[in-house]
Design an enzyme around this catalytic site. Structure first.
Site, PDB file in Angstrom:
ATOM      1  N   GLY A   1       6.228  -2.645   6.306  1.00 24.46           N
ATOM      2  CA  GLY A   1       7.862  -2.841   6.487  1.00 24.46           C
ATOM      3  C   GLY A   1       8.460  -1.922   7.348  1.00 24.46           C
ATOM      4  O   GLY A   1       8.079  -0.916   7.676  1.00 24.46           O
ATOM      5  N   GLU A   2       9.678  -2.595   7.764  1.00 27.94           N
ATOM      6  CA  GLU A   2      10.687  -1.811   8.349  1.00 27.94           C
ATOM      7  C   GLU A   2      11.588  -1.296   7.388  1.00 27.94           C
ATOM      8  O   GLU A   2      12.448  -2.161   6.821  1.00 27.94           O
ATOM      9  CB  GLU A   2      11.172  -2.728   9.484  1.00 27.94           C
ATOM     10  CG  GLU A   2      12.577  -2.319  10.346  1.00 27.94           C
ATOM     11  CD  GLU A   2      12.554  -0.983  10.732  1.00 27.94           C
ATOM     12  OE1 GLU A   2      11.564  -0.777  11.452  1.00 27.94           O
ATOM     13  OE2 GLU A   2      13.383  -0.034  10.282  1.00 27.94           O
TER      14      GLU A   2
ATOM     15  N   CYS B   1      -0.134  -3.737  14.913  1.00 30.21           N
ATOM     16  CA  CYS B   1      -0.115  -3.585  13.699  1.00 30.21           C
ATOM     17  C   CYS B   1      -0.630  -4.371  12.397  1.00 30.21           C
ATOM     18  O   CYS B   1      -0.122  -5.673  12.470  1.00 30.21           O
ATOM     19  CB  CYS B   1       1.539  -3.166  13.102  1.00 30.21           C
ATOM     20  SG  CYS B   1       1.821  -2.941  11.639  1.00 30.21           S
TER      21      CYS B   1
ATOM     22  N   CYS C   1       5.806  -7.322   6.927  1.00 27.53           N
ATOM     23  CA  CYS C   1       6.858  -6.979   8.302  1.00 27.53           C
ATOM     24  C   CYS C   1       7.239  -7.970   8.814  1.00 27.53           C
ATOM     25  O   CYS C   1       6.342  -8.742   9.441  1.00 27.53           O
ATOM     26  CB  CYS C   1       6.332  -5.691   8.661  1.00 27.53           C
ATOM     27  SG  CYS C   1       7.579  -5.052   9.711  1.00 27.53           S
TER      28      CYS C   1
ATOM     29  N   SER D   1      11.070   6.103   9.146  1.00 24.49           N
ATOM     30  CA  SER D   1      10.606   5.757  10.306  1.00 24.49           C
ATOM     31  C   SER D   1      11.272   4.354  10.592  1.00 24.49           C
ATOM     32  O   SER D   1      11.323   3.504   9.660  1.00 24.49           O
ATOM     33  CB  SER D   1       9.097   5.535  10.319  1.00 24.49           C
ATOM     34  OG  SER D   1       8.761   4.881  11.353  1.00 24.49           O
TER      35      SER D   1
ATOM     36  N   SER E   1      10.345   4.730  16.503  1.00 23.93           N
ATOM     37  CA  SER E   1       9.050   4.326  17.073  1.00 23.93           C
ATOM     38  C   SER E   1       9.399   3.578  18.624  1.00 23.93           C
ATOM     39  O   SER E   1       9.843   2.575  18.493  1.00 23.93           O
ATOM     40  CB  SER E   1       8.507   3.185  16.199  1.00 23.93           C
ATOM     41  OG  SER E   1       8.293   3.613  15.129  1.00 23.93           O
TER      42      SER E   1
ATOM     43  N   CYS F   1      -1.366   1.715   8.196  1.00 24.45           N
ATOM     44  CA  CYS F   1      -0.553   0.974   7.536  1.00 24.45           C
ATOM     45  C   CYS F   1      -0.961  -0.374   7.667  1.00 24.45           C
ATOM     46  O   CYS F   1      -1.456  -1.192   8.564  1.00 24.45           O
ATOM     47  CB  CYS F   1       1.044   0.924   7.874  1.00 24.45           C
ATOM     48  SG  CYS F   1       1.380   0.309   9.451  1.00 24.45           S
TER      49      CYS F   1
ATOM     50  N   GLU G   1       0.793  -1.093  -0.017  1.00 19.05           N
ATOM     51  CA  GLU G   1      -0.139  -0.002   0.009  1.00 19.05           C
ATOM     52  C   GLU G   1       1.034   1.081  -0.207  1.00 19.05           C
ATOM     53  O   GLU G   1       2.175   1.108   0.564  1.00 19.05           O
ATOM     54  CB  GLU G   1      -0.897   0.005   1.228  1.00 19.05           C
ATOM     55  CG  GLU G   1      -1.650  -1.005   1.338  1.00 19.05           C
ATOM     56  CD  GLU G   1      -2.118  -1.395   2.841  1.00 19.05           C
ATOM     57  OE1 GLU G   1      -3.505  -1.215   2.946  1.00 19.05           O
ATOM     58  OE2 GLU G   1      -1.432  -1.231   3.830  1.00 19.05           O
TER      59      GLU G   1
ATOM     60  N   CYS H   1       5.196  -5.940  15.566  1.00 15.28           N
ATOM     61  CA  CYS H   1       4.548  -5.042  16.461  1.00 15.28           C
ATOM     62  C   CYS H   1       2.863  -5.599  16.767  1.00 15.28           C
ATOM     63  O   CYS H   1       2.359  -5.744  15.625  1.00 15.28           O
ATOM     64  CB  CYS H   1       4.571  -3.646  16.225  1.00 15.28           C
ATOM     65  SG  CYS H   1       6.108  -3.180  15.682  1.00 15.28           S
TER      66      CYS H   1
ATOM     67  N   CYS I   1       3.169   8.579   1.909  1.00 17.46           N
ATOM     68  CA  CYS I   1       3.606   7.522   2.752  1.00 17.46           C
ATOM     69  C   CYS I   1       3.819   6.225   1.910  1.00 17.46           C
ATOM     70  O   CYS I   1       2.917   5.776   1.199  1.00 17.46           O
ATOM     71  CB  CYS I   1       2.853   7.335   3.513  1.00 17.46           C
ATOM     72  SG  CYS I   1       3.058   5.953   4.996  1.00 17.46           S
TER      73      CYS I   1
HETATM   74  S1  SF4 Z   1       5.232  -2.160   9.654  1.00 12.27           S
HETATM   75 FE1  SF4 Z   1       6.134  -0.777  11.584  1.00 12.27          FE
HETATM   76  S2  SF4 Z   1       4.432  -1.165  12.967  1.00 12.27           S
HETATM   77 FE2  SF4 Z   1       4.029  -2.662  11.614  1.00 12.27          FE
HETATM   78  S3  SF4 Z   1       4.971  -4.463  12.308  1.00 12.27           S
HETATM   79 FE3  SF4 Z   1       6.497  -3.420  10.907  1.00 12.27          FE
HETATM   80  S4  SF4 Z   1       7.728  -2.089  12.265  1.00 12.27           S
HETATM   81 FE4  SF4 Z   1       6.057  -2.666  13.361  1.00 12.27          FE
END
Ligand code: SF4
Length: 351
Positions: A161-162, A119, A112, A193, A216, A335, A92, A116, A105
């Site tokens: 994603g990270e 999320c 990911c 981020s 974060s 997200c 997305e 978290c 964004c």
């Molecule tokens: S996208 Fe961001 S908030 Fe979601 S699991 Fe991955 S690091 Fe965590």
């Protein structure tokens, strides 16, 4: 012949390809201009290239490798694309309109691996990293949603994603976005981020600390962080803050700390005091994001009273605080939510 993604090659390799066909270096510049400034959607639109060259380019390269699975628009001007990748994955990206700002964004991975607990993107784990071209394609596709008189002004790398787990592909894509002959978006208007990965944070610092960094935290202490950010089991808050401080020393730019506010978990007055003590006298902005409900997750949005108390305590400690607008709620702009909803519609949970 295997067709490659032009946006993966839009650097020296395109110039080499053109040169091997007897084309001058100015051709690469023309193609860049068509893509970034003139928002071309097809090689045939590049009318100052000869017809033969346009056909050769189309035979060798794909300009776009993704398809639009869904395009949603909210009344506040937010637009969101759910994009289908060539191998079947989905990601997305979002365009946000706020007065004169046009912020996008973007995602860096399919799924990911950070897990978290609040999320939607992390619910199904990591599928793979996006390529440089796939990251750039999101940017250009979102730019093409703008009216002719609108210009992209900001990029936030906060989608699925990270980002720091895919720096090899993210950095060249952002380089294109910030180059004068790319999109010309100043690096200080680009925010990356991270959930807090110390080694890649160091690498980003050593690569020039050009971009804004948002870290974060989501928790004021190790126990709560381990509970909601599983990667926190391996990395201490002290390590993350030390790397954030190092980045700040090099960049001189204000740091942002992200904090998702979860009712009954990290939203108490005691948590606000503890967070303020943790951040001490840093020049930082605390970006508080009241949890956006995700179907299938048990977490709740804190009450308005709890949100106000949290904000006032941080401000009383002298911290700069911003509560993030929940722009685009009606189109699942948090997200991972649109992707998840669409996948559930295709393959309902439980089947
Ligand atoms: S996208 Fe961001 S908030 Fe979601 S699991 Fe991955 S690091 Fe965590």
């Amino acid at each position: 012949m295997r067709v490659s993604h032009l946006l993966n090659s839009i650097d020296d390799s395109l110039a080499a390809w053109l040169s091997a066909r007897g084309q001058g270096a100015y051709r690469a510049k023309q193609i860049r201009q068509w893509l970034f400034a003139r928002r071309a959607g097809d090689f045939q639109e590049m009318t100052d290239l000869g017809q033969a060259l346009r056909s050769e380019l189309a035979a060798e390269f794909a300009l776009w490798t993704m398809s639009v699975v869904r395009h949603t628009q909210a009344e506040d001007g937010t637009e969101k694309l759910l994009l289908g990748l060539a191998d079947g994955g989905q990601i997305e990206c979002v365009l946000l309109r706020d007065e004169v700002r046009r912020t996008i964004c973007i995602s860096t991975q399919v799924g990911c691996g950070m897990g978290c607990v609040f999320c939607a993107s992390g619910l199904d784990g990591l599928e793979r990293n996006l390529t440089r071209g796939e990251i750039l394609e999101q940017i250009l596709r979102l730019q093409r949603l703008l009216k002719a008189e609108e210009r992209l002004s900001h990029i936030v790398v906060m989608g699925m994603g990270e980002p720091l787990a895919n720096l090899d592909n993210l950095l060249p894509a952002l380089e294109e976005a910030s180059r004068e002959d790319g999109l010309g978006i100043s690096a200080r208007r680009i925010t990356i981020s991270t959930v807090g990965l110390p080694k890649p944070m160091r690498r980003l610092a050593e690569a020039g600390a050009r971009y804004r960094l948002a870290v974060s935290l989501h928790a004021p202490n190790e126990a709560i962080r381990r509970q909601i950010v599983p990667v926190g089991e391996k990395v201490s808050l002290a390590e993350i803050l030390a790397e954030a401080d190092h980045y700040f020393d090099l960049s001189g730019r204000q740091l942002t700390f992200e904090y998702v506010l979860l009712a009954g978990i990290n939203d108490g007055a005691e948590h606000a005091h503890e967070l303020a003590r943790l951040l001490g006298r840093r020049t930082a902005l605390v970006n508080v994001i009241p949890f956006n409900p995700v179907s299938g997750l048990p977490y709740r949005t804190p009450s308005s009273a709890a949100q106000q108390t949290f904000r006032h305590i941080l401000e009383d400690h002298g911290l700069a605080v911003r509560f993030r607008h929940k722009k685009g709620d009606a189109i699942d702009a948090a997200c991972g939510q649109l992707r998840r909803r669409t996948l559930q519609q295709i393959s309902p949970v439980g089947t």
